[in-house]
Design an enzyme around this catalytic site. Structure first.
Site, PDB file in Angstrom:
ATOM      1  N   LEU A  19       0.908  -1.477   0.106  1.00 35.48           N
ATOM      2  CA  LEU A  19      -0.079   0.206  -0.193  1.00 35.48           C
ATOM      3  C   LEU A  19       0.947   1.632   0.059  1.00 35.48           C
ATOM      4  O   LEU A  19       2.088   0.874   1.053  1.00 35.48           O
ATOM      5  CB  LEU A  19      -0.673   0.119   1.196  1.00 35.48           C
ATOM      6  CG  LEU A  19      -1.648  -1.219   1.121  1.00 35.48           C
ATOM      7  CD1 LEU A  19      -2.264  -1.167   2.702  1.00 35.48           C
ATOM      8  CD2 LEU A  19      -2.841  -0.889   0.240  1.00 35.48           C
TER       9      LEU A  19
ATOM     10  N   GLU B 215      -8.330   3.248   8.296  1.00 33.91           N
ATOM     11  CA  GLU B 215      -8.620   2.595   7.149  1.00 33.91           C
ATOM     12  C   GLU B 215      -8.042   1.181   6.853  1.00 33.91           C
ATOM     13  O   GLU B 215      -9.147   0.518   6.780  1.00 33.91           O
ATOM     14  CB  GLU B 215      -8.047   3.392   6.054  1.00 33.91           C
ATOM     15  CG  GLU B 215      -8.984   3.468   5.064  1.00 33.91           C
ATOM     16  CD  GLU B 215      -8.909   2.395   4.258  1.00 33.91           C
ATOM     17  OE1 GLU B 215     -10.149   2.122   3.289  1.00 33.91           O
ATOM     18  OE2 GLU B 215      -7.302   1.264   4.036  1.00 33.91           O
TER      19      GLU B 215
HETATM   20  N1  LIG Z   1      -5.338  -0.533  -1.673  1.00 33.11           N
HETATM   21  C1  LIG Z   1      -5.929  -1.334  -1.318  1.00 33.11           C
HETATM   22  O1  LIG Z   1      -7.076  -1.482  -1.447  1.00 33.11           O
HETATM   23  C2  LIG Z   1      -5.203  -2.474  -2.503  1.00 33.11           C
HETATM   24  C3  LIG Z   1      -5.892  -3.449  -2.274  1.00 33.11           C
HETATM   25  C4  LIG Z   1      -5.220  -4.515  -3.423  1.00 33.11           C
HETATM   26  C5  LIG Z   1      -4.118  -4.798  -3.734  1.00 33.11           C
HETATM   27  N2  LIG Z   1      -3.728  -3.854  -3.650  1.00 33.11           N
HETATM   28  C6  LIG Z   1      -2.340  -3.196  -3.691  1.00 33.11           C
HETATM   29  O2  LIG Z   1      -2.184  -4.081  -5.037  1.00 33.11           O
HETATM   30  C7  LIG Z   1      -1.307  -4.713  -5.316  1.00 33.11           C
HETATM   31  C8  LIG Z   1      -0.468  -6.100  -5.459  1.00 33.11           C
HETATM   32  O3  LIG Z   1      -1.887  -6.446  -7.025  1.00 33.11           O
HETATM   33  P1  LIG Z   1      -0.860  -7.292  -8.054  1.00 33.11           P
HETATM   34  O4  LIG Z   1      -0.231  -6.418  -8.914  1.00 33.11           O
HETATM   35  O5  LIG Z   1      -0.275  -7.813  -8.019  1.00 33.11           O
HETATM   36  O6  LIG Z   1      -2.213  -7.932  -8.480  1.00 33.11           O
HETATM   37  P2  LIG Z   1      -3.047  -9.666  -7.445  1.00 33.11           P
HETATM   38  O7  LIG Z   1      -4.444  -9.699  -7.752  1.00 33.11           O
HETATM   39  O8  LIG Z   1      -2.881  -9.269  -6.471  1.00 33.11           O
HETATM   40  O9  LIG Z   1      -1.477 -10.380  -8.261  1.00 33.11           O
HETATM   41  C9  LIG Z   1      -1.215 -10.773  -9.293  1.00 33.11           C
HETATM   42  C10 LIG Z   1      -1.931 -12.415  -9.462  1.00 33.11           C
HETATM   43  O10 LIG Z   1      -3.023 -12.547  -8.883  1.00 33.11           O
HETATM   44  C11 LIG Z   1      -2.814 -13.577  -9.536  1.00 33.11           C
HETATM   45  N3  LIG Z   1      -4.623 -13.902 -10.575  1.00 33.11           N
HETATM   46  C12 LIG Z   1      -5.064 -12.644 -10.299  1.00 33.11           C
HETATM   47  N4  LIG Z   1      -6.252 -12.386 -11.237  1.00 33.11           N
HETATM   48  C13 LIG Z   1      -6.301 -13.570 -11.132  1.00 33.11           C
HETATM   49  C14 LIG Z   1      -6.692 -14.054 -12.452  1.00 33.11           C
HETATM   50  N5  LIG Z   1      -8.089 -13.881 -13.071  1.00 33.11           N
HETATM   51  N6  LIG Z   1      -6.711 -15.406 -12.707  1.00 33.11           N
HETATM   52  C15 LIG Z   1      -6.057 -16.428 -12.194  1.00 33.11           C
HETATM   53  N7  LIG Z   1      -4.745 -15.654 -11.762  1.00 33.11           N
HETATM   54  C16 LIG Z   1      -5.106 -14.541 -11.661  1.00 33.11           C
HETATM   55  C17 LIG Z   1      -2.218 -13.915 -11.093  1.00 33.11           C
HETATM   56  O11 LIG Z   1      -0.979 -15.052 -10.264  1.00 33.11           O
HETATM   57  P3  LIG Z   1       0.234 -16.035 -10.835  1.00 33.11           P
HETATM   58  O12 LIG Z   1       1.016 -14.799 -11.686  1.00 33.11           O
HETATM   59  O13 LIG Z   1       0.375 -16.644  -9.603  1.00 33.11           O
HETATM   60  O14 LIG Z   1      -1.197 -16.510 -12.112  1.00 33.11           O
HETATM   61  C18 LIG Z   1      -1.453 -12.211 -11.258  1.00 33.11           C
HETATM   62  O15 LIG Z   1      -0.256 -12.620 -11.784  1.00 33.11           O
HETATM   63  C19 LIG Z   1       0.110  -4.092  -4.077  1.00 33.11           C
HETATM   64  O16 LIG Z   1       0.944  -2.930  -4.207  1.00 33.11           O
HETATM   65  C20 LIG Z   1      -0.868  -3.847  -2.920  1.00 33.11           C
HETATM   66  O17 LIG Z   1      -0.531  -3.337  -1.699  1.00 33.11           O
HETATM   67  C21 LIG Z   1      -4.227  -2.800  -3.054  1.00 33.11           C
END
Ligand SMILES: NC(=O)c1ccc[n+]([C@@H]2O[C@H](COP(=O)([O-])OP(=O)(O)OC[C@H]3O[C@@H](n4cnc5c(N)ncnc54)[C@H](OP(=O)(O)O)[C@@H]3O)[C@@H](O)[C@H]2O)c1
Length: 198
Positions: free
Chosen positions: A28, A35
Site C-alpha cells: 500500500l 482505514e
Molecule cells: N489499496 C487497496 O485497496 C489495494 C487492494 C488490493 C491490492 N492492493 C495493492 O495492489 C498490489 C498487488 O496487486 P498485483 O498487481 O500483484 O495484483 P494481484 O491480483 O494481487 O496479483 C496478481 C497475480 O494474481 C493472480 N491472478 C490475478 N487475477 C487472476 C485471475 N483472474 N486468474 C488467475 N490468476 C489471477 C496471478 O498470479 P499468477 O502469476 O500466479 O498466475 C497474477 O499474477 C499491491 O501493491 C497491493 O498493496 C491495494
C-alpha cells in the site's frame, strides 16, 4: 437443498487515491491503520456466529499482507487466485486457478449454507473480473484524498451502473484524517437492472 442460496452478494473492497492508485512496489502506498481496520471489520462482519465470509485474493495482494492479519480474521475463508502456485499458501483455505472457480466455491453444497458474502480484495485483474460479475452489488471504495505515487490502479467503472451512496448503513459518513491524510469511506451500489425488475 439450498438452491435459493447459491447466489451470494459479491463485493469489492479497496482504497484508492486521487489518481485511482492502489499500490506501489507490492505494498500500500500509505500507512493508514484506521482505514485498514475498516477493511478488517467489514470483511469479517457476519450476521451471526457460525456464518462465514469468503475473500478472494490475487496472489500479489495475498503476499503483500503480513501473515499476522490472517489469524485475526476468524469468520473468513481465504481463496487465493493464481495460475502458477501449486499448493495452498499458509493461512489460506483454497487455491484457484481463475476467478470464477473461486466464486463458485461459495455455492458448494457444504459451504452454501455457511457463506454470506464474497469479498474481493484485489488486485486490479481480480477487481476487473468482479466488476463484470452478475452477483456484484456493491463497491466499498475508500477515497484517499491525496496524491501518491502508484504502480497499480483500481479499474475504471461506470458510475451510472454503480451509483455513489450519500449514506450507507454501518459506514462512517464523515471525512476521516490519519497521519495528515484525509479520506472518506464511500460505497457504490449497482442500480437494479430492468431484467431484475421484470
Ligand atoms: N489499496 C487497496 O485497496 C489495494 C487492494 C488490493 C491490492 N492492493 C495493492 O495492489 C498490489 C498487488 O496487486 P498485483 O498487481 O500483484 O495484483 P494481484 O491480483 O494481487 O496479483 C496478481 C497475480 O494474481 C493472480 N491472478 C490475478 N487475477 C487472476 C485471475 N483472474 N486468474 C488467475 N490468476 C489471477 C496471478 O498470479 P499468477 O502469476 O500466479 O498466475 C497474477 O499474477 C499491491 O501493491 C497491493 O498493496 C491495494
Amino acid at each position: 437443498m439450498c438452491a435459493d442460496k447459491l447466489r451470494k452478494p459479491l463485493r469489492l473492497i479497496a482504497a484508492a487515491c486521487n489518481n485511482m492508485g492502489i499500490g506501489k512496489n507490492g505494498q500500500l502506498p500509505w500507512h493508514l491503520p484506521h482505514e485498514f481496520n475498516f477493511f478488517m471489520d467489514t470483511v469479517t462482519s457476519v450476521s451471526r456466529p457460525g456464518k462465514l465470509n469468503m475473500i478472494l485474493w490475487g496472489r500479489g495482494t495475498w503476499f503483500s499482507n503480513p501473515e499476522c492479519i490472517f489469524v485475526k480474521m476468524p469468520n473468513v475463508l481465504h481463496v487465493v487466485i493464481s495460475t502458477t502456485m501449486r499448493t495452498v499458501p499458509k493461512h489460506a483455505h483454497f487455491l484457484c486457478q481463475d476467478f470464477d472457480t473461486g466464486v463458485s466455491l461459495a455455492s458448494l453444497p457444504h459451504l452454501c449454507d455457511l457463506v454470506e458474502t464474497i469479498w474481493v480484495a484485489g488486485g486490479p485483474q481480480v477487481y476487473q473480473e468482479a466488476l463484470m460479475h452478475p452477483w456484484c452489488d456493491l463497491i466499498y471504495l475508500t477515497n484517499i484524498m491525496a496524491d501518491f505515487d502508484c504502480d497499480v490502479f483500481f479499474p475504471p467503472f461506470d458510475k451510472s451502473t454503480f451509483v455513489k451512496q450519500e449514506r450507507f448503513l454501518g459506514v462512517p459518513n464523515q471525512i476521516q484524517e490519519e497521519n495528515g491524510v484525509q479520506f472518506k469511506f464511500e460505497v457504490f451500489k449497482r442500480e437494479i437492472c430492468v431484467a431484475e425488475v421484470i
